[in-house]
Write an enzyme that holds these catalytic residues in place. Structure first.
Site, PDB file in Angstrom:
ATOM      1  N   LYS A  33       0.852  -1.208   0.000  1.00  8.13           N
ATOM      2  CA  LYS A  33       0.000   0.000   0.000  1.00  8.13           C
ATOM      3  C   LYS A  33       0.879   1.246   0.000  1.00  8.13           C
ATOM      4  O   LYS A  33       2.078   1.160   0.279  1.00  8.13           O
ATOM      5  CB  LYS A  33      -0.905  -0.027   1.233  1.00  8.13           C
ATOM      6  CG  LYS A  33      -0.165   0.022   2.563  1.00  8.13           C
ATOM      7  CD  LYS A  33      -1.091  -0.270   3.742  1.00  8.13           C
ATOM      8  CE  LYS A  33      -0.327  -0.250   5.060  1.00  8.13           C
ATOM      9  NZ  LYS A  33      -1.176  -0.704   6.185  1.00  8.13           N
ATOM     10  N   ARG A 128     -10.871  -0.098  14.110  1.00  5.25           N
ATOM     11  CA  ARG A 128     -10.467   0.700  12.957  1.00  5.25           C
ATOM     12  C   ARG A 128     -11.237   0.225  11.736  1.00  5.25           C
ATOM     13  O   ARG A 128     -12.086   0.931  11.224  1.00  5.25           O
ATOM     14  CB  ARG A 128      -8.947   0.593  12.760  1.00  5.25           C
ATOM     15  CG  ARG A 128      -8.396   1.601  11.794  1.00  5.25           C
ATOM     16  CD  ARG A 128      -6.891   1.542  11.656  1.00  5.25           C
ATOM     17  NE  ARG A 128      -6.413   0.313  11.004  1.00  5.25           N
ATOM     18  CZ  ARG A 128      -5.181   0.143  10.553  1.00  5.25           C
ATOM     19  NH1 ARG A 128      -4.283   1.109  10.678  1.00  5.25           N
ATOM     20  NH2 ARG A 128      -4.820  -0.987   9.971  1.00  5.25           N
ATOM     21  N   TYR A 242      16.821  30.384   8.737  1.00  4.46           N
ATOM     22  CA  TYR A 242      15.639  31.181   9.094  1.00  4.46           C
ATOM     23  C   TYR A 242      15.500  31.340  10.607  1.00  4.46           C
ATOM     24  O   TYR A 242      15.731  30.385  11.374  1.00  4.46           O
ATOM     25  CB  TYR A 242      14.369  30.487   8.599  1.00  4.46           C
ATOM     26  CG  TYR A 242      14.101  30.636   7.119  1.00  4.46           C
ATOM     27  CD1 TYR A 242      13.931  31.887   6.546  1.00  4.46           C
ATOM     28  CD2 TYR A 242      13.993  29.511   6.309  1.00  4.46           C
ATOM     29  CE1 TYR A 242      13.657  32.013   5.189  1.00  4.46           C
ATOM     30  CE2 TYR A 242      13.719  29.621   4.956  1.00  4.46           C
ATOM     31  CZ  TYR A 242      13.559  30.878   4.397  1.00  4.46           C
ATOM     32  OH  TYR A 242      13.286  31.001   3.063  1.00  4.46           O
ATOM     33  N   MET A 290      12.839  24.642   2.988  1.00  2.38           N
ATOM     34  CA  MET A 290      12.117  23.835   2.010  1.00  2.38           C
ATOM     35  C   MET A 290      13.060  22.979   1.162  1.00  2.38           C
ATOM     36  O   MET A 290      12.789  21.805   0.904  1.00  2.38           O
ATOM     37  CB  MET A 290      11.276  24.746   1.107  1.00  2.38           C
ATOM     38  CG  MET A 290      10.366  23.986   0.170  1.00  2.38           C
ATOM     39  SD  MET A 290       9.466  25.056  -0.964  1.00  2.38           S
ATOM     40  CE  MET A 290       8.372  25.925   0.145  1.00  2.38           C
TER      41      MET A 290
HETATM   42  C1  LIG Z   1      -0.428  -1.722   6.908  1.00  2.00           C
HETATM   43  C2  LIG Z   1      -1.042  -3.016   7.266  1.00  2.00           C
HETATM   44  C3  LIG Z   1      -0.274  -4.185   7.339  1.00  2.00           C
HETATM   45  C4  LIG Z   1       1.233  -4.161   7.274  1.00  2.00           C
HETATM   46  O1  LIG Z   1       1.703  -3.700   8.538  1.00  2.00           O
HETATM   47  P1  LIG Z   1       3.249  -3.581   8.898  1.00  2.00           P
HETATM   48  O2  LIG Z   1       3.247  -3.155  10.318  1.00  2.00           O
HETATM   49  O3  LIG Z   1       3.792  -2.536   7.995  1.00  2.00           O
HETATM   50  O4  LIG Z   1       3.883  -4.891   8.678  1.00  2.00           O
HETATM   51  C5  LIG Z   1      -0.930  -5.387   7.492  1.00  2.00           C
HETATM   52  N1  LIG Z   1      -2.288  -5.445   7.647  1.00  2.00           N
HETATM   53  C6  LIG Z   1      -3.045  -4.332   7.633  1.00  2.00           C
HETATM   54  C7  LIG Z   1      -4.507  -4.451   7.811  1.00  2.00           C
HETATM   55  C8  LIG Z   1      -2.456  -3.076   7.463  1.00  2.00           C
HETATM   56  O5  LIG Z   1      -3.215  -1.981   7.462  1.00  2.00           O
END
Ligand SMILES: *Cc1c(COP(=O)(O)O)cnc(C)c1O
Length: 345
Positions: A33, A128, A242, A290
């Site tokens: 992701k 969640r 800055y 920046m």
């Molecule tokens: C992001 C995520 C993972 C991976 O988690 P890591 O801690 O990066 O290994 C696995 N399952 C779900 C549902 C996630 O949101």
């Protein structure tokens, strides 16, 4: 050239995947992701598929489409966000598997894409995503009769092995799923390390693949090399950057390096962060701008053309500590202005 170079070691990502896969008897998926945690979803997914990964996880259907383009048909691509309004054409055309999170999503799915594969996400306590126990009880028989490809949940505290939440969620997940036929998955990187009780049929590591904690034995994956644009001498009483926030107490040598908060170098890390000039650790001085950062290079004998912010001397988690954050945020903040070089597996 003033462009910084971000090097991404695909071989190290694959080695980390193999090391995590060796810890567990079931299948090991790969979480890609957020553009593979900022490192390039297509290239990373391709390398992991070549290394043997067969199931990939993304957050959104749109990300799944990108992964499908990179991988072609074959690998399974699961979407944590489930089946959202408007997702049906994406799920169908890219052959993605939504992890259904609610009764509403289940209804939407069977109506829009009858017979299309899906998984189920359960909430075992994190509050969640996923169906809560009562919702699951109501839907369970009907959902299971449609043969979900995976039934999963997610741990809230797996990076703290002694946290009571781990055992609580494990027990809840057992209560919700024991006896079902569908394959089960509970653990990301942290849960994989917790041990066999947490593995079930599939693990879903993300951060461990990319060299981050809690996988302490991970090989480092990224290095970031930043060109030095200028070096100057600064007299006692003179300031740098800055807001005059840093003032030289003694005669100092200051390098101005070519990266800044626009590249994801979090401004708040300034007072605590270091870069490496060869083998010498050098303090960041003054505010991070920046595009530019000041560095005290007084102790450096042979000034190199570039300094290292991430790499052999400094991990994403060390840098995260300086910023009061986690390695995940360091990676996903890495900017789009870097030249990205890939080392093949
Ligand atoms: C992001 C995520 C993972 C991976 O988690 P890591 O801690 O990066 O290994 C696995 N399952 C779900 C549902 C996630 O949101």
């Amino acid at each position: 050239m003033a462009q910084s170079v971000l090097t991404i070691d695909l071989g190290a990502i694959c080695a980390n995947w193999r090391a995590l896969a060796a810890m567990n008897a079931g299948e090991t998926g790969a979480v890609v992701k957020a553009n593979a945690y900022g490192l390039g979803a297509g290239k990373v997914a391709k390398a992991l598929a070549d290394a043997g990964a067969r199931t990939f996880f993304v957050a959104l259907a749109e990300e799944g489409v990108t992964i499908r383009k990179a991988l072609g048909p074959g690998p399974t691509i699961c979407v944590f966000g489930g089946h959202m309004q408007g997702d049906a054409p994406l799920l169908r055309d890219a052959n993605l598997v939504p992890m259904i999170n609610s009764i509403d999503q289940m209804l939407r799915h069977v109506e829009a894409l009858p017979g299309h594969p899906f998984g189920i996400q359960l909430d075992s306590g994190m509050n969640r995503l996923g169906m809560e126990p009562a919702e699951w009880t109501a839907l369970r028989e009907i959902a299971l009769s449609q043969k979900p490809v995976l039934v999963m949940s997610h741990l809230a505290c797996a990076d703290e092995p002694n946290h009571g939440m781990n055992a609580f969620q494990l027990q809840t997940f057992h209560q919700m799923t024991d006896g079902i036929e569908a394959p089960r998955s509970l653990s990301a990187t942290g849960g994989t390390i917790l041990g066999a009780d947490y593995h079930f049929d599939m693990t879903r590591p993300g951060i461990g693949l990319y060299g981050g904690l809690p996988f302490v034995d991970a090989l480092p994956v990224v290095s970031l090399s930043i060109p030095v644009i200028q070096v100057r001498d600064v007299n006692p009483g003179e300031s740098v950057g800055y807001g005059n926030s840093w003032v030289a107490r003694v005669s100092s040598r200051i390098a101005t390096i070519s990266a800044g908060y626009a590249d994801g170098i979090i401004r708040a890390m300034g007072p605590k962060a270091f870069v490496w000039a060869g083998e010498t650790r050098c303090k960041i001085v003054g505010r991070i701008s920046m595009d530019l950062i000041g560095v005290d290079v007084g102790p450096v004998k042979d000034m190199p053309d570039t300094v290292e912010l991430l790499g052999r001397h400094q991990s994403i988690d060390t840098l995260a500590d300086a910023a009061g954050t986690i390695g995940y945020e360091i990676l996903t903040s890495l900017g789009s202005r870097y030249e990205r070089r890939y080392i093949d597996g």
